[in-house]
Design an enzyme around this catalytic site. Structure first.
Site, PDB file in Angstrom:
ATOM      1  N   ARG A  73       0.825  -1.212   0.000  1.00  0.00           N
ATOM      2  CA  ARG A  73       0.000   0.000   0.000  1.00  0.00           C
ATOM      3  C   ARG A  73       0.861   1.266   0.000  1.00  0.00           C
ATOM      4  O   ARG A  73       0.510   2.271  -0.607  1.00  0.00           O
ATOM      5  CB  ARG A  73      -0.937  -0.030   1.204  1.00  0.00           C
ATOM      6  CG  ARG A  73      -1.972  -1.143   1.033  1.00  0.00           C
ATOM      7  CD  ARG A  73      -2.901  -1.222   2.186  1.00  0.00           C
ATOM      8  NE  ARG A  73      -3.568   0.039   2.425  1.00  0.00           N
ATOM      9  CZ  ARG A  73      -4.133   0.345   3.587  1.00  0.00           C
ATOM     10  NH1 ARG A  73      -4.110  -0.504   4.582  1.00  0.00           N
ATOM     11  NH2 ARG A  73      -4.732   1.510   3.743  1.00  0.00           N
ATOM     12  N   HIS A  76      -6.380   7.434  12.181  1.00  0.00           N
ATOM     13  CA  HIS A  76      -6.006   6.024  12.054  1.00  0.00           C
ATOM     14  C   HIS A  76      -4.536   5.842  11.666  1.00  0.00           C
ATOM     15  O   HIS A  76      -4.144   4.772  11.214  1.00  0.00           O
ATOM     16  CB  HIS A  76      -6.914   5.311  11.036  1.00  0.00           C
ATOM     17  CG  HIS A  76      -8.314   5.104  11.542  1.00  0.00           C
ATOM     18  ND1 HIS A  76      -9.382   4.800  10.715  1.00  0.00           N
ATOM     19  CD2 HIS A  76      -8.833   5.167  12.799  1.00  0.00           C
ATOM     20  CE1 HIS A  76     -10.484   4.682  11.440  1.00  0.00           C
ATOM     21  NE2 HIS A  76     -10.180   4.900  12.708  1.00  0.00           N
TER      22      HIS A  76
END
Ligand code: BJW
Length: 231
Positions: free
Chosen positions: A59, A111
């Site tokens: 990612r 997050h």
């Protein structure tokens, strides 16, 4: 926007979808090849750290690829922040850095961030743009295998919650963009804003789980509806 004094914007994966980053809960979602509990829990990391490192390396590389750029929604939010006279706070659940690339400054990554790593011993956080694995030496203690992605996994406490609730409790406009409203505590922010007397707006591709809590809803791709709403 001039009639408002304090704005809080919450964004989720949908705001980055048109930049080519997959959302979590779509049919072609990011988790397709991975069970959430394997890659996004502290227990999954303890069980198989190399799998989790690989998942976040993949990612991070996608984010660092030059083809991944902020889209019109990121840009419109950065422009809103620049021209708005009152208090502005952008809270994102996303771990990408597309908001800051677009120019957003009053930004909270609740997050965590893909471009950072944290030492398991000291909790020190470093910028980390390269691949991470068990053979990466930590910059603070010099040890191998003590670094983890600086990401909030399930069961962990999201970041800067006091600051977020403080802003929510005094906002008069709350805008939620591109989030399915399935993950706690972000899915409860609309209720905090409502209790503060704020006007609440949902901008999303489709109704979220929290849809009925919003006073105003506008559905469509973020690249269309966000610029149209904030300009
Ligand atoms: C578009 C679009 C376009 C598409 N334009 N829109 C039962 C058991 C165990 C735990 C729990 C439980 N019940 C509740 C919990 C708590 C748990 C939780 O919520 N679980 C639920 C899944 C049930 N939450 C936690 O554990 C959190 N911590 C916690 O609660 O601590 C305790 C505490 C907190 C506060 C105070 C006191 C105590 C931590 C949550 C961590 C979430 N982590 C993840 C992964 C890590 C980050 C990463 O790797 O990227 O964060 S999960 C994943 O979901 C990611 C996201 O940030 C988050 C939210 O997803 P989001 O952004 O909403 O994405 P999608 O895909 O769901 O939705 C996208 C939306 O966009 C859709 O609606 C589309 O329609 C739309 N869209 N294209 C506009 N072009």
């Amino acid at each position: 926007m001039a009639r408002f004094g304090s704005i809080v914007v919450l964004t989720g994966a949908g705001v980055s979808a048109e930049s080519g980053l997959k959302t979590f809960r779509a049919s072609d979602g990011l988790w397709e090849d991975h069970r959430i509990e394997d890659v996004a829990t502290p227990e999954g990391f303890q069980r198989d750290p190399e799998l989790v490192y690989r998942f976040y390396n993949m990612r991070r590389r996608q984010l660092m690829d030059p083809s991944t750029q902020p889209n019109l929604a990121h840009q419109a939010l950065a422009e809103l922040e620049q021209r708005f006279d009152g208090e502005f706070c952008l809270v994102t659940q996303n771990v990408d850095n597309l908001h800051e690339q677009a120019g957003s400054r009053s930004l909270i990554h609740m997050h965590g961030e893909l471009t950072k790593a944290r030492c398991l011993d000291s909790s020190e956080v470093f910028e980390h743009l390269e691949d991470l694995d068990g053979s990466t030496r930590c910059r603070c203690c010099g040890e191998l295998g003590t670094l983890r992605p600086d990401i909030v996994w399930f069961g962990e406490m999201p970041m800067q919650m006091d600051q977020i609730y403080d802003r929510l409790e005094r906002c008069d406009l709350f805008i939620s963009i591109g989030t399915s409203g399935t993950v706690y505590p972000a899915n409860g922010f609309v209720q905090v804003a409502l209790a503060a007397g704020a006007h609440t707006v949902e901008l999303n591709l489709e109704p979220s789980r929290q849809e009925s809590a919003f006073a105003e809803q506008i559905y469509g791709p973020a690249g269309d509806v966000v610029p149209a709403f904030v300009r």
